[in-house]
Design a protein around this motif. Structure first.
Motif, PDB file in Angstrom:
ATOM      1  N   PHE A 167       0.880  -1.165   0.000  1.00  0.00           N
ATOM      2  CA  PHE A 167       0.000   0.000   0.000  1.00  0.00           C
ATOM      3  C   PHE A 167       0.915   1.212   0.000  1.00  0.00           C
ATOM      4  CE2 PHE A 167      -4.566   0.735   1.749  1.00  0.00           C
ATOM      5  CZ  PHE A 167      -4.706   1.882   0.986  1.00  0.00           C
ATOM      6  N   LYS A 168       1.019   1.931  -1.137  1.00  0.00           N
ATOM      7  CA  LYS A 168       2.021   2.986  -1.274  1.00  0.00           C
ATOM      8  C   LYS A 168       1.796   4.108  -0.270  1.00  0.00           C
ATOM      9  CE  LYS A 168       1.117   3.975  -5.569  1.00  0.00           C
ATOM     10  NZ  LYS A 168       1.204   4.630  -6.897  1.00  0.00           N
ATOM     11  N   GLY A 169       2.867   4.876  -0.029  1.00  0.00           N
ATOM     12  CA  GLY A 169       2.815   5.956   0.937  1.00  0.00           C
ATOM     13  C   GLY A 169       1.706   6.944   0.643  1.00  0.00           C
ATOM     14  N   HIS A 170       0.929   7.285   1.662  1.00  0.00           N
ATOM     15  CA  HIS A 170      -0.241   8.145   1.482  1.00  0.00           C
ATOM     16  C   HIS A 170      -0.610   8.792   2.813  1.00  0.00           C
ATOM     17  CE1 HIS A 170      -1.864   4.465   3.191  1.00  0.00           C
ATOM     18  NE2 HIS A 170      -2.950   5.151   3.537  1.00  0.00           N
ATOM     19  N   THR A 171      -1.530   9.716   2.755  1.00  0.00           N
ATOM     20  CA  THR A 171      -2.159  10.236   3.964  1.00  0.00           C
ATOM     21  C   THR A 171      -3.629   9.846   3.916  1.00  0.00           C
ATOM     22  OG1 THR A 171      -2.638  12.366   2.893  1.00  0.00           O
ATOM     23  CG2 THR A 171      -0.583  12.206   4.158  1.00  0.00           C
ATOM     24  N   ASP A 172      -4.227   9.610   5.079  1.00  0.00           N
ATOM     25  CA  ASP A 172      -5.655   9.293   5.132  1.00  0.00           C
ATOM     26  C   ASP A 172      -6.452  10.561   4.840  1.00  0.00           C
ATOM     27  OD1 ASP A 172      -4.994   6.727   5.805  1.00  0.00           O
ATOM     28  OD2 ASP A 172      -5.358   6.980   7.950  1.00  0.00           O
ATOM     29  N   TYR A 173      -7.652  10.401   4.263  1.00  0.00           N
ATOM     30  CA  TYR A 173      -8.412  11.594   3.905  1.00  0.00           C
ATOM     31  C   TYR A 173      -9.469  11.974   4.934  1.00  0.00           C
ATOM     32  CZ  TYR A 173     -11.449   8.009   1.715  1.00  0.00           C
ATOM     33  OH  TYR A 173     -12.211   6.901   1.453  1.00  0.00           O
ATOM     34  N   GLY A 174      -9.605  11.195   5.990  1.00  0.00           N
ATOM     35  CA  GLY A 174     -10.580  11.512   7.018  1.00  0.00           C
ATOM     36  C   GLY A 174     -10.016  12.391   8.119  1.00  0.00           C
ATOM     37  N   SER A 175     -10.686  12.378   9.275  1.00  0.00           N
ATOM     38  CA  SER A 175     -10.277  13.198  10.421  1.00  0.00           C
ATOM     39  C   SER A 175      -9.313  12.440  11.320  1.00  0.00           C
ATOM     40  CB  SER A 175     -11.496  13.626  11.238  1.00  0.00           C
ATOM     41  OG  SER A 175     -12.428  14.309  10.452  1.00  0.00           O
ATOM     42  N   VAL A 176      -9.802  11.344  11.878  1.00  0.00           N
ATOM     43  CA  VAL A 176      -9.019  10.504  12.786  1.00  0.00           C
ATOM     44  C   VAL A 176      -9.196   9.058  12.361  1.00  0.00           C
ATOM     45  CG1 VAL A 176      -8.723   9.720  15.176  1.00  0.00           C
ATOM     46  CG2 VAL A 176      -9.260  12.128  14.716  1.00  0.00           C
ATOM     47  N   THR A 177      -8.097   8.333  12.254  1.00  0.00           N
ATOM     48  CA  THR A 177      -8.142   6.897  11.937  1.00  0.00           C
ATOM     49  C   THR A 177      -7.824   6.112  13.198  1.00  0.00           C
ATOM     50  OG1 THR A 177      -7.456   7.248   9.644  1.00  0.00           O
ATOM     51  CG2 THR A 177      -7.157   5.042  10.550  1.00  0.00           C
ATOM     52  N   ILE A 178      -8.670   5.130  13.494  1.00  0.00           N
ATOM     53  CA  ILE A 178      -8.469   4.250  14.642  1.00  0.00           C
ATOM     54  C   ILE A 178      -8.140   2.856  14.105  1.00  0.00           C
ATOM     55  CG2 ILE A 178      -9.542   3.207  16.685  1.00  0.00           C
ATOM     56  CD1 ILE A 178     -11.450   5.669  16.714  1.00  0.00           C
ATOM     57  N   LEU A 179      -6.939   2.400  14.346  1.00  0.00           N
ATOM     58  CA  LEU A 179      -6.496   1.064  13.933  1.00  0.00           C
ATOM     59  C   LEU A 179      -6.329   0.206  15.171  1.00  0.00           C
ATOM     60  CD1 LEU A 179      -5.168  -1.122  12.093  1.00  0.00           C
ATOM     61  CD2 LEU A 179      -3.012   0.119  12.367  1.00  0.00           C
ATOM     62  N   TRP A 180      -7.000  -0.931  15.192  1.00  0.00           N
ATOM     63  CA  TRP A 180      -6.842  -1.868  16.299  1.00  0.00           C
ATOM     64  C   TRP A 180      -5.566  -2.684  16.055  1.00  0.00           C
ATOM     65  CZ3 TRP A 180     -10.188  -2.492  20.576  1.00  0.00           C
ATOM     66  CH2 TRP A 180     -11.236  -1.575  20.602  1.00  0.00           C
ATOM     67  N   SER A 181      -4.597  -2.492  16.921  1.00  0.00           N
ATOM     68  CA  SER A 181      -3.276  -3.077  16.715  1.00  0.00           C
ATOM     69  C   SER A 181      -3.353  -4.588  16.548  1.00  0.00           C
ATOM     70  CB  SER A 181      -2.364  -2.743  17.903  1.00  0.00           C
ATOM     71  OG  SER A 181      -1.049  -3.170  17.666  1.00  0.00           O
ATOM     72  N   GLN A 182      -2.614  -5.107  15.554  1.00  0.00           N
ATOM     73  CA  GLN A 182      -2.543  -6.547  15.303  1.00  0.00           C
ATOM     74  C   GLN A 182      -1.076  -6.903  15.061  1.00  0.00           C
ATOM     75  OE1 GLN A 182      -1.815  -7.878  11.941  1.00  0.00           O
ATOM     76  NE2 GLN A 182      -1.152  -5.767  11.634  1.00  0.00           N
ATOM     77  N   PRO A 183      -0.695  -8.169  15.274  1.00  0.00           N
ATOM     78  CA  PRO A 183       0.728  -8.504  15.387  1.00  0.00           C
ATOM     79  C   PRO A 183       1.539  -8.599  14.106  1.00  0.00           C
ATOM     80  CG  PRO A 183      -0.618 -10.452  15.753  1.00  0.00           C
ATOM     81  CD  PRO A 183      -1.565  -9.298  15.665  1.00  0.00           C
ATOM     82  N   VAL A 184       0.919  -8.707  12.931  1.00  0.00           N
ATOM     83  CA  VAL A 184       1.712  -8.865  11.711  1.00  0.00           C
ATOM     84  C   VAL A 184       2.267  -7.500  11.303  1.00  0.00           C
ATOM     85  CG1 VAL A 184       1.747  -9.577   9.299  1.00  0.00           C
ATOM     86  CG2 VAL A 184       0.376 -10.854  10.956  1.00  0.00           C
TER      87      VAL A 184
END
Length: 364
Positions: A211-228
């Motif tokens: 997934f090439k380098g980018h910025t998200d277009y929303g306000s806040v991104t919430i990622l639930w941490s996963q081990p890979v």
């Protein structure tokens, strides 16, 4: 969302990978205790931590967000259902209408985005997106028993995680606490699950970038941490640094919309996803995200009432009269992403596209 129990609908277990043992160059991210955001005294204590974290690295960890490890694990079990249980033919029935109307609700199939235009490499990311109102649209048969849990998960992310973070951001701008909360009611896109498989030949052609380098277009991104391991952020010294997994933690970052609203005070950090380290390559990388966007009718103008912005100055991405509505910005970014022909930018390894008169950059 209730903890797993005998009464919960049965769901195949998603077995996560063990954390990598390779020595990676991990980013040094701040850890924010969200439980402190429940009181005025606690918010006053931690908003400077949030401000500094997002203005330096642009990413941070959040702990004590209200879910136990068991609740988090249960949701990853559910998040894997669209990919491991739903038949391919049924996936087509619930395909997202990205190219037509810019909505990611439903399945985004593999080989939709261009990862490397020159070598003609397409992505291999499988994605299933759900509106925050999970009952708004129909879902595959296998997901329907879990809709009450999906609904509780979406509401928890929005009310108990996103809103406290928005209050902390407002405080950092010396604005009334509810300034940004009012712009983010319970509408628009929400929960998304992604799975990342890839062939060796495509790895070679795309230089191991998923997934090439980018910025998200929303306000806040919430990622639930996963081990890979795979997520990397571009540090201020120009180096890609890995984001390390933390059990039952969230990885939080801001996007383009927050840059609009904060008058450039919060700039989104460039990030990408790359091939995992060798000891994790036999495992599927499953991601669970909560993408927040302002209400569709919010004009993306700087919060000029902010005493902070009045002191340090406001950076605008466009003239105020040209500022897009949040709904239009989301749709135009979604329709164009990975499909529109990019032009080489002035910076090394940077490609650009023009969205609504605003330059959007992509990084390789």
């Amino acid at each position: 969302m209730p903890a797993p129990c005998v009464a919960s609908p049965k769901c195949p277990r998603y077995i996560p990978a063990p954390p990598t043992e390779e020595k990676l160059d991990f980013a040094d991210l701040a850890i924010i205790d969200l439980a402190k955001a429940q009181t005025p005294k606690g918010r006053a204590e931690i908003y400077p931590q949030v401000r500094d974290a997002l203005r330096t690295n642009g990413f941070m960890y959040v702990v004590n967000h209200g879910y136990t490890q068991a609740q988090r694990d249960r949701f990853f079990d559910i998040a894997d259902v669209p990919f491991s249980v739903v038949p391919p033919e049924e996936m087509k029935t619930y395909r997202a209408t990205i190219e037509k109307v810019g909505e990611y609700q439903g399945f985004k199939p593999r080989r939709y985005w261009h990862v490397d235009t020159e070598n003609k490499v397409l992505d291999q990311i499988e994605q299933y997106g759900i509106n925050r109102n999970v009952y708004l649209r129909p879902h595959p048969q296998a997901l329907r028993p879990f809709l009450p849990e999906l609904d509780a998960f979406a509401r928890h992310n929005h009310i108990n995680i996103l809103h406290p973070i928005l209050r902390l951001l407002a405080l950092s701008l010396e604005l009334p606490e509810d300034t940004l909360v009012k712009k983010h009611t319970f509408d628009a896109n929400g929960v998304t699950a992604m799975r990342y498989p890839r062939s060796e030949e495509e790895e070679r052609l795309a230089n191991n970038v998923w997934f090439k380098g980018h910025t998200d277009y929303g306000s806040v991104t919430i990622l639930w941490s996963q081990p890979v391991s795979g997520l990397q952020i571009l540090s201020k010294d120009g180096k890609w640094k890995w984001v390390q997994h933390m059990d039952n933690a969230l990885v939080i970052n801001t996007g383009d919309t927050m840059e609009f609203l904060s008058g450039g005070f919060y700039k989104p950090t460039i990030h990408r996803v790359v091939q995992p380290p060798k000891d994790q390559r036999s495992y599927s990388r499953l991601g669970v995200f909560y993408f927040s966007l302002p209400n569709d009718d919010v004009r993306l103008l700087p919060c000029t009432d902010s005493p902070v912005l009045q002191r340090i100055g406001i950076e605008r991405k466009c003239a105020d009269e040209d500022a897009p509505l949040a709904g239009n910005w989301m749709k135009e970014r979604s329709v164009a992403y990975g499909r529109k022909e990019l032009k080489k930018g002035k910076e090394e390894g940077v490609e650009e596209e023009l969205i609504n008169g605003i330059v959007v950059k992509h990084y390789n």
